[in-house]
Structure formats: structure tokens, C-alpha cells
Design an enzyme around this catalytic site. Sequence first.
Site, short mmCIF file in Angstrom:
data_model
loop_
_atom_site.label_atom_id
_atom_site.label_comp_id
_atom_site.label_asym_id
_atom_site.label_seq_id
_atom_site.Cartn_x
_atom_site.Cartn_y
_atom_site.Cartn_z
N HIS A 162 -7.71 -9.03 -2.44
CA HIS A 162 -7.15 -10.29 -1.91
C HIS A 162 -7.16 -10.22 -0.39
O HIS A 162 -6.11 -10.20 0.25
CB HIS A 162 -5.73 -10.50 -2.42
N HIS A 194 -2.04 -9.60 -12.41
CA HIS A 194 -1.71 -8.57 -11.42
C HIS A 194 -0.85 -9.12 -10.27
O HIS A 194 -1.02 -8.75 -9.12
CB HIS A 194 -2.98 -7.86 -10.92
N HIS A 199 -2.73 -20.20 -12.40
CA HIS A 199 -1.86 -20.25 -11.23
C HIS A 199 -2.60 -20.88 -10.06
O HIS A 199 -3.81 -20.81 -9.96
CB HIS A 199 -1.27 -18.89 -10.85
N GLU A 232 -9.57 -16.40 -11.38
CA GLU A 232 -9.58 -14.94 -11.57
C GLU A 232 -9.92 -14.55 -13.00
O GLU A 232 -10.34 -13.42 -13.26
CB GLU A 232 -8.22 -14.34 -11.20
FE FE2 Z 1 -5.22 -11.89 -7.88
#
Ligand code: FE2
Lengths: 279, 132
Positions: free
Chosen positions: A59, A12, A193, A240
Amino acid sequence: MAKITAGVTTSHVPAIGAALDNGKSNEEYWKPVFAGYDFSKKWIAEQKPDVVILVYNDHASAFSLDLVPTFALGCGEKYKPADEGWGPRPVPDVFCHQELASHIAQSVITDDFDLTIVNTMDVDHGLTVPLSLMFGQPEAWPCKVIPLAVNVVLFPPPSGQRCYDLGKALRKAVESFDEDLNVQIWGTGGMSHQLQGPRAGLINQEFDNNFLDKFIDDAESLAKIPHLDYVREAGSEGIELVMWLIMRGALNEKVIEKHRFYHVPASNTAVGHLILENK
Amino acid sequence: MAIAKPYADIPGTIIFDADMARIGFHINQFALSLMKAENRERFKADERSYLDEWAMTEDQKQAVLDRDYNKMMSLGGNVYFLAKIFSTDGLSFQVAAASMTGMSQQEYAQMMLDGGRSPDGNRYLHEQKGKI
Ligand SMILES: [Fe+2]
């Protein structure tokens, strides 16, 4: 009866939303990312889900350090896109299926998962970018959405096993709802990431592809991956991926892989995307 | 007994755990205040006086003024909170991330196009000996 028919996982990445919103989706950099969702848009137009249970993480948009719920289920009427520092994304509001959401809350909490109920919050890129990737840019989202926000910002997030088991409880909850509804579950975020520190930019294609392979028919083993392995191997934000396990737990043991896509990079992130249908 | 923090031996990474959240409470709440357009305007007009409205340490304030994201994180900032600062500056996550690595924006972008930073040699602190 309501039924979970299919599941979607997708990254996302906020820059994907920004690319779409700013008309950059045809640029060389972004073309291959959006092309990975061409099949998905056709598929979902045929599937026509009534409701999507959308597992994502906030977030630091709706939840400041005032309040950090581990699992927060959206039961309110509607949710607006959050202003994350550059104004809200120009996307439609999200409307919840409130009857199903409150039914899920009652069922899942009774099954020992201590959810937080959220009636009022804004939803950030974690929720809106997957909707954009799957539905494009409609005037209104074509289905109801039940947000399920998972804390992955303040360490430690819930374990992979806990997420996988919550998925199973969600399936039980949906299947005990009387109305005939075509329900999908989406797990978002990831893949590898890292957005912070001198190690930013970490990508681990081997880890990601192994995760995608096992996700289909050996998710039980993925559920046992400890947090430390995600952080070390897939980057501090790669954790995540535990949210994908909620989606997988909510599907049948046997699933059909309809679509698989993997691409590096979108901004700082490895994009992974799967569509699975229940067998 | 202290809680084990096995992630402390991962190089170039600060895990935002409960201890960091305690140290960074005010800097993170300050950053989140920039989600409101009127606060962004006030911050941009006079950063120092806006920062002085928050119960942050002088080090934290200076790190914000310097846009030193690694410093902010070492003082309890979390990247998703701090994102509201670089968004206010009109910068993307990629530009901000590059600034944390010591690479130029172009070098960093090229590294990502080439498949990103390899985990090899970047899993454990002891692998980093001799590197900066
Ligand atoms: Fe995220």
C-alpha cells in the site's frame, strides 16, 4: 516433492494489526473479528506449513511511484515490517525460503508470467496482518514466507483471469521442486470496501457472500468479473479481491472448505476469511 | 484514440489511473517521505517550508495544509500515499475516510456498525441526481 496442501484467504485491514499491537483485541468491537480466527489458529498449528506463499499488495510502502511492479516475487533473505507513518508494527521479520522462491521465479517466468524479482523491501500491513491473524503474536513466525506483491493501487491491476492463471503456474512451479515441503498459499485483501471520496464506507454484503460461495467451486466465473464491476459493486478498494484468485488458481479444482468467516465491519472494511484444503 | 474510462460514472470515487498518477506524482512522493520519522518531525515543525521542498502545485500544497483529502485526490493524490499524512497526524483510516464523506466521525462510525454504505443508489452518477 513440494506440495501445496491448503489455501487461506483473509482481509488484511491495518486497524486489525493496530488493535492487536495495542492490546485491544478483547474489546467488544474487535472480539468478533478475532473470534473468526480461533479455528484458524488451531488448524494451522496442526498443519505446520513449511512455507507460505503470501499474496498481498503493497500500500505505497515499499513501492513508491518510482516503481510499480504488477507482480513482484520476494526472493531475498528477509523482510522487515514497514514504517507506514506511525512506526513499524512490533512483529517479527519475515524470512523467505530463497531456494523455493528462485525456483518459482524461474518456472513461472518460463511459463510467460513476467514477474519482477524483489530482494530488498519492507513489508506492510498487507503481509503482516494476515500472519498475525493466523499465528497470533509469536517471537518468530513459525514458517518461511515467500511474498508475492500484486499491484492493486495504480489502476489497472492485473485482471482476475490473469491472477487465476498465475495461481495455476505457481502450483506447477511448487510441484516441480524437489525438496519435501508443505506449502500453503494465502490470498489476502478485500472484501468490499472503499477508503476514499464521498462514497467511502461502501460495503456490499450480497456481492461478498456470492463471491465466497462461488470461490469454492466456481472460481472460473469469478475470474471473469471485470475491474469495473469490482469498483462499482465492492468499492474502489474491493478490487483487492483479484488477489484471492491467485490463491484459488494454485489449489486443485476440487477443494474442501474447512472454515468460512464473514464480518462487518473492521474499520471501513468487510472481513472475509476462508480456509480451503486440496481434495 | 483515448482509452475508455468507464469508471468515470461511479459517484464519489476517483480512480487512481496512469493520468492521475502523472498529475499526482509529486504530492504522492511527498506523502511517502513521511514514512521516515525524521521527515515527520521536520514536516510537523514547519509544514509550509517542508512542502516547499517538493515540486507540487500551490493547489496541492494548500490541500495538504487544509487536510482536504478529497481535494488532494482530485489533484492526483492516492489514498494509500495520503495515508502517510493522516498517520503522521495520528489519525486512523476510519477518521480520515469519515472526513471525505461530509459525515461526522460518529455518524460515519455508526454507519459502518450498521453494515456500511449500501451500494444501492451509489453505483451510477445518474442515481445521484438530486442528492448532494
Ligand atoms: Fe489492502
